[in-house]
Design a protein around this motif. Structure first.
Motif, mmCIF file in Angstrom:
data_model
loop_
_atom_site.group_PDB
_atom_site.id
_atom_site.type_symbol
_atom_site.label_atom_id
_atom_site.label_comp_id
_atom_site.label_asym_id
_atom_site.label_seq_id
_atom_site.Cartn_x
_atom_site.Cartn_y
_atom_site.Cartn_z
ATOM 1 N N ARG A 124 -2.690 -6.885 3.468
ATOM 2 C CA ARG A 124 -2.361 -6.377 2.135
ATOM 3 C C ARG A 124 -2.779 -7.395 1.073
ATOM 4 O O ARG A 124 -2.717 -8.611 1.282
ATOM 5 C CB ARG A 124 -0.858 -6.113 2.018
ATOM 6 C CG ARG A 124 -0.369 -4.992 2.914
ATOM 7 C CD ARG A 124 -0.996 -3.658 2.532
ATOM 8 N NE ARG A 124 -0.514 -2.575 3.378
ATOM 9 C CZ ARG A 124 -1.208 -2.018 4.368
ATOM 10 N NH1 ARG A 124 -2.429 -2.468 4.654
ATOM 11 N NH2 ARG A 124 -0.701 -1.030 5.070
ATOM 12 N N ALA B 122 0.854 -1.181 0.000
ATOM 13 C CA ALA B 122 0.000 0.000 0.000
ATOM 14 C C ALA B 122 0.900 1.245 0.000
ATOM 15 O O ALA B 122 2.117 1.156 0.233
ATOM 16 C CB ALA B 122 -0.910 0.000 1.223
ATOM 17 N N ASP B 123 0.313 2.392 -0.258
ATOM 18 C CA ASP B 123 1.105 3.620 -0.328
ATOM 19 C C ASP B 123 1.836 3.911 0.972
ATOM 20 O O ASP B 123 2.902 4.528 0.968
ATOM 21 C CB ASP B 123 0.199 4.807 -0.684
ATOM 22 C CG ASP B 123 -0.329 4.732 -2.108
ATOM 23 O OD1 ASP B 123 0.262 3.994 -2.916
ATOM 24 O OD2 ASP B 123 -1.342 5.405 -2.401
ATOM 25 N N ASP C 133 3.178 1.719 3.033
ATOM 26 C CA ASP C 133 4.152 0.693 3.418
ATOM 27 C C ASP C 133 5.581 1.125 3.097
ATOM 28 O O ASP C 133 5.840 1.773 2.076
ATOM 29 C CB ASP C 133 3.842 -0.626 2.708
ATOM 30 C CG ASP C 133 2.587 -1.280 3.236
ATOM 31 O OD1 ASP C 133 2.291 -1.111 4.433
ATOM 32 O OD2 ASP C 133 1.900 -1.963 2.447
#
Length: 310
Positions: A252, A236-237, A239
């Motif tokens: 995720r 995800a953005d 992470d």
């Protein structure tokens, strides 16, 4: 990337091999994950794989694979029943139709003890200078004080696997996938066994041999092929991409990249084992490094390979 990795990129790969030898001894074998077993099989890509990444590995027919299960440490005779043999290793080589290879190196812990290669070098040196034990006042105890993830990595893996074929494996370092439209995604790999995850019951190791994992998986493959499903865990953005010590959350998205079916053992002569070198940098177009640690790791492997064949 740390200052040490920026200033001494040519020194660190060699230093890491030397650090492994200091921690585990020089045995003219692999510097780490020294004890293992080679097997062979086939990888069949999923339909979803080619949508996620344009690499030819995912678009073509099934390809042969060479895999190697292993124990941790650089000790060639470490008993499989030893807790310090965790995490276990699983390396995979895909034999491409054009004669090239694609290699992935994984272990059975979802994470890594430290965030950078230079910190990993420092950890190995602390292990060497402390005799492998975090005794009061030792360098390893001091390292643990400033690196709690390293302490968790080296002290919490107390369960012994029932089988290499009943163990999940993780690539730890992130890579970037590019699809046919040029879109990029960051992923980490997971290899999940069809047999499920199973550990030995407490005390059961006393009845097992020092080579029970090799014996068990050889007998299992002789009776029936072993299957792992290969997944891409998509970041995800939020992470962190370049810190292998920080696992991504379990929620995720995961996409199946296909199945690896292992159906035979070997070859396992000392010569075959020495000549088999898995190189994380062997990636097909469409897959690129996203974690700088992979660059250092890939530069270290040839030094270990040259040493064990000299």
């Amino acid at each position: 990337m740390t200052v040490a990795e920026q200033e001494f990129p040519e020194r660190l790969p060699v230093q890491l091999v030397q650090d492994f030898h200091a921690a585990f001894g020089e045995h003219h074998a692999r510097a780490v994950h020294t004890k293992g077993l080679i097997l062979q099989g086939t990888y069949t890509p999923s339909a979803e794989a080619s949508e996620l990444c344009r690499a030819q590995l995912f678009a073509g027919p099934p390809v042969p694979v060479v895999v190697r299960f292993s124990d941790f440490t650089g000790l060639p005779d470490i008993p499989d029943t030893e807790v310090k043999a965790n995490p276990r290793g699983f390396a995979v080589r895909f034999l491409m139709p054009d004669g090239s290879n694609a290699d992935i190196v994984n272990h059975s812990f979802n994470g890594f003890p430290v965030s950078t290669s230079s910190d990993f070098s420092a950890l190995l040196q602390a292990i060497a200078r402390s005799g492998g034990e975090p005794t009061p006042g030792s360098e390893l105890e001091k390292f643990f004080a400033g690196h709690p993830t390293a302490k968790a990595f080296l002290t919490t893996q107390t369960q012994l696997p029932q089988s290499w074929a009943a163990t999940s494996f993780y690539s730890v370092n992130a890579v970037q996938f590019t699809d046919a439209r040029g879109r990029n995604r960051f992923v980490r790999y997971q290899f999940i066994p069809e047999a499920g995850e199973h550990s030995l019951a407490p005390g059961q190791e006393a009845a097992e041999s020092a080579d029970y994992l090799s014996e068990e998986v050889a007998a299992r493959v002789a009776a029936r092929p072993v299957k792992f499903t290969w997944y891409a865990q998509i970041a995800a953005d939020s992470d962190v991409i370049d810190d292998p010590a920080t696992p991504w959350p379990d929620d995720r998205q995961r996409v199946s990249l296909g199945d690896i079916v292992i159906d035979r053992v070997g070859p396992n002569s000392p010569e075959a084992d020495r000549s088999l070198a898995f190189m994380p940098g062997s990636q097909p177009p469409g897959i690129e490094f996203a974690d700088p640690m992979l660059t250092i790791r890939n530069a270290s492997y040839p030094h270990s390979f040259q040493e064990r064949n000299s």
